[in-house]
Design an enzyme around this catalytic site. Structure first.
Site, PDB file in Angstrom:
ATOM      1  CB  THR A 107      13.201  -9.357 -10.618  1.00 20.85           C
ATOM      2  OG1 THR A 107      14.325  -9.104 -11.448  1.00 20.85           O
ATOM      3  CG2 THR A 107      12.685 -10.762 -10.866  1.00 20.85           C
ATOM      4  CB  SER A 117      -1.854  -3.581   1.334  1.00 19.22           C
ATOM      5  OG  SER A 117      -0.808  -4.265   2.000  1.00 19.22           O
ATOM      6  N   GLY A 129       0.795  -1.220   0.000  1.00 23.59           N
ATOM      7  CA  GLY A 129       0.000   0.000   0.000  1.00 23.59           C
ATOM      8  C   GLY A 129       0.825   1.267   0.000  1.00 23.59           C
ATOM      9  CB  THR A 130       3.858   2.314   1.868  1.00 18.89           C
ATOM     10  OG1 THR A 130       3.272   2.223   3.172  1.00 18.89           O
ATOM     11  CG2 THR A 130       4.833   3.484   1.842  1.00 18.89           C
ATOM     12  CD  GLN A 166      -6.905  -1.096   7.279  1.00 16.35           C
ATOM     13  OE1 GLN A 166      -7.620  -2.066   7.537  1.00 16.35           O
ATOM     14  NE2 GLN A 166      -5.657  -1.013   7.704  1.00 16.35           N
ATOM     15  CG  HIS A 202       0.166  -6.939   5.057  1.00 19.73           C
ATOM     16  ND1 HIS A 202       0.044  -6.652   6.394  1.00 19.73           N
ATOM     17  CD2 HIS A 202       0.435  -5.773   4.448  1.00 19.73           C
ATOM     18  CE1 HIS A 202       0.229  -5.356   6.585  1.00 19.73           C
ATOM     19  NE2 HIS A 202       0.472  -4.801   5.411  1.00 19.73           N
ATOM     20  CB  CYS A 260       2.261   2.438   9.548  1.00 23.83           C
ATOM     21  SG  CYS A 260       1.686   1.106   8.482  1.00 23.83           S
ATOM     22  CG  ASN A 276      -5.250   3.850   8.958  1.00 21.35           C
ATOM     23  OD1 ASN A 276      -5.660   4.875   8.411  1.00 21.35           O
ATOM     24  ND2 ASN A 276      -4.215   3.846   9.771  1.00 21.35           N
TER      25      ASN A 276
END
Length: 380
Positions: free
Chosen positions: A231, A193, A66-67, A173, A195, A319, A145
């Protein structure tokens, strides 16, 4: 109880990833059969992610999360948009957006930070009045979030479109919690994102609507059609795509399950603990989010005592939670001083149960009673 920070990887996701660590280990840019096998896996994954949000495969750029997606959306559009140097965002965005905007300010760009109301909803009147002739981008998150408030993205996108302004939303989120369709939302760019939806860490995507004028911020071997060199993390991308596929498949069941647990947790806390408030919109919020403030106690103390009882919660965004400052989100909601430092975010996941809710409420009662007994302010 901290699924907004991260989620366990689904076993089906792990199964999908495993072959790409050992057997199908090729570089997707290689021309031999090992490479084409990896490239085919990337193509399928791109289609799976696109299908999950109603996009076209060529509109998906894989990133590290996400960042990076937020950075690419903002830094890739604003400096290269016909001299337009003004950005509009909200005061409660994730640090990935706020700090990127602060970086642009250092480069001479102008940023308007739109306030929110007491429930965390962006002030639409101020947002619309903030538009200038040189406004290049509006970036407002889909769902917050920390407090879980869902923003009126469709209304913002309409305003952006009427004024010929690109619109980006951070949907990190919301994906997997509520329906997310890029055409229904009307966005030009959308961050995801892995995760947060039971996929692996270190992988995500930016949706970029066809025709959006965006430039890369990472240069190298022209991977991802030149938009994100490096890659490709094939195993991670395959896992991310599987997680997206599962998120769509399980969305209705997950939403019902988490909403039931969320509402039970909120009502039981209010029934059994005094001097407590719910933060965020009471109904227009994510189905898995509970953010509450408890008077006369301190959030970090609650977190540590709950952790000793096997309950994982957060005092804010993972974060930035190592900072002892009051949450910028809760500060923007203008929460009273006696409440703001006693805030907890509890975020549910599909593997939680109603038994977990019972255990957490009991642990909260014990923890808060213990802390209030030590507080010189409680009881006054």
């Amino acid at each position: 109880m901290d699924h907004s920070a991260t989620t366990p990887v689904d076993p089906l996701v792990v199964d999908a990833m495993l072959p790409f660590f050992t057997e199908a280990f090729g570089n997707a840019s290689s021309l031999h059969s090992f490479g084409t096998e990896a490239a085919d896996a990337l193509s399928l994954a791109r289609k799976q992610v696109a299908d999950a949000i109603g996009a076209h495969p060529e509109e998906i750029i894989f990133t590290s999360g996400g960042t990076e997606s937020d950075n690419l959306a903002i830094r890739g559009v604003v400096p290269y948009n016909n001299g337009k140097k003004h950005v509009i965002t909200s005061v409660i965005e994730h640090p990935a957006v706020l700090n990127t905007c602060a970086f642009l300010e250092e480069l001479g760009h102008e940023v308007t930070y739109v306030p929110v109301d007491a429930d965390g909803v962006v002030d639409m009147n101020i947002l619309e009045k903030s538009i200038k002739e040189n406004t290049a981008l509006i970036s407002v998150m889909h769902a917050n979030n920390e407090v879980g408030t869902i923003q009126p993205i469709e209304k913002i996108s309409k305003i952006a479109k009427e004024n010929n302004i690109y619109f980006h939303t951070d949907a990190v989120q919301s994906v997997g919690k509520i329906p997310v369709n890029v055409d229904d939302l009307g966005v030009d760019m959308l961050s995801i994102s892995s995760h947060k939806i039971h996929g692996p860490k270190g992988v995500g995507a930016l949706y970029v609507r066809k025709g959006t004028n965006i430039s890369p911020i990472v240069f190298g071997g022209n991977h991802e059609k030149g938009m994100r060199s490096g890659t490709e993390n094939v195993s991670g991308i395959v896992g991310f795509a599987k997680a997206m596929e599962l998120a769509v498949k399980l969305l209705d069941a997950d939403s019902i399950h988490m909403t039931r647990m969320r509402d039970s947790l909120i009502s039981r806390v209010f029934d059994t603990i005094s001097d407590v408030r719910l933060n965020g919109h009471p109904s227009r919020r994510l189905p898995n989010n509970v953010n509450m403030s408890f008077k006369y106690v301190e959030g970090e103390s609650m977190l540590m005592l709950l952790d000793m009882q096997g309950v994982a919660v957060s005092t804010g965004s993972a974060c930035s939670s190592k900072s002892l400052k009051a949450s910028h989100v809760l500060s923007a909601l203008e929460i009273e001083d006696e409440f703001i430092h006693g805030s907890l975010r509890m975020s549910l996941g599909r593997e939680n149960t109603m038994d977990d809710i019972d255990y957490v409420v009991d642990a909260l009662q014990e923890t808060i009673a213990k802390l209030r007994a030590m507080s010189p302010l409680a009881g006054k």
